[in-house]
Design a protein around this motif. Structure first.
Motif, PDB file in Angstrom:
ATOM      1  N   VAL A  42     -53.284  89.605 132.989  1.00 57.87           N
ATOM      2  CA  VAL A  42     -54.311  89.215 133.756  1.00 57.87           C
ATOM      3  C   VAL A  42     -55.700  89.316 133.196  1.00 57.87           C
ATOM      4  O   VAL A  42     -56.260  90.274 132.575  1.00 57.87           O
ATOM      5  CB  VAL A  42     -54.333  90.211 135.140  1.00 57.87           C
ATOM      6  N   ARG A  44     -60.033  88.447 133.953  1.00 56.85           N
ATOM      7  CA  ARG A  44     -61.142  88.120 135.094  1.00 56.85           C
ATOM      8  C   ARG A  44     -62.240  87.526 134.468  1.00 56.85           C
ATOM      9  O   ARG A  44     -62.559  87.837 133.395  1.00 56.85           O
ATOM     10  CB  ARG A  44     -61.423  89.748 135.332  1.00 56.85           C
ATOM     11  N   TYR A  79     -59.574  85.999 139.276  1.00 52.73           N
ATOM     12  CA  TYR A  79     -58.577  86.374 138.172  1.00 52.73           C
ATOM     13  C   TYR A  79     -57.738  85.109 137.872  1.00 52.73           C
ATOM     14  O   TYR A  79     -57.299  84.234 138.469  1.00 52.73           O
ATOM     15  CB  TYR A  79     -57.491  87.338 138.793  1.00 52.73           C
ATOM     16  N   ILE A 122     -53.270  86.914 143.245  1.00 54.35           N
ATOM     17  CA  ILE A 122     -53.675  86.297 142.157  1.00 54.35           C
ATOM     18  C   ILE A 122     -52.435  85.018 141.872  1.00 54.35           C
ATOM     19  O   ILE A 122     -52.832  84.121 141.404  1.00 54.35           O
ATOM     20  CB  ILE A 122     -53.856  87.190 140.897  1.00 54.35           C
TER      21      ILE A 122
END
Length: 141
Positions: A42, A44, A79, A122
């Protein structure tokens, strides 16, 4: 009349382009976060906004709630989710105020197969790695 149509067309074109460039030209906020078992990554990002924050409407993760106009942003961001094993892009969240809606990363479950950050969805789990639990297929040797 032609000037009015030209102006509306120009403003509409810039707004549509800004929908792309706010995520397309975004800058990473931190190092990526990897799921404990290695299925997901992930990242950001901070959106690339030309205008001040207050001119960008703020969405709420609850889709039933309308966006807020002229909001006060604490920490705008979004994200992106990838399959860490092969680098495949799996999904991207909308832009939210991460100060008020983000939270710990949740890797999904069988009943809710989606990666999220607090209230922010997400992207989906991949079929062979639900909830960051890889399925190991036995090979015939």
């Amino acid at each position: 009349m032609a000037f009015l149509l030209y102006s509306v067309g120009t403003v509409s074109g810039i707004w549509l382009a800004s929908e792309w460039w706010e995520t397309g030209l975004a800058k990473p906020l931190r190092e990526p976060v990897f799921s404990p078992n290695g299925c997901y990554r992930v990242e950001r990002f901070k959106p690339f906004w030309v205008l001040p924050d207050m001119f960008h409407r703020r969405s709420h993760p609850d889709e039933d709630r309308p966006p807020t106009w002229l909001p006060r942003w604490g920490n705008p961001g979004f994200y992106r989710l990838y399959d860490q094993r092969n680098g495949a892009f799996l999904g991207q969240s909308k832009i939210y105020d991460l100060e008020s809606t983000s939270g710990p990363l949740l890797w999904g479950t069988k009943s809710f197969p989606e990666v999220s950050a607090g209230l922010i969805p997400i992207g989906p789990n991949v079929a062979d790695c639900i909830g960051d639990k890889p399925v190991h297929l036995e090979s015939n040797q």
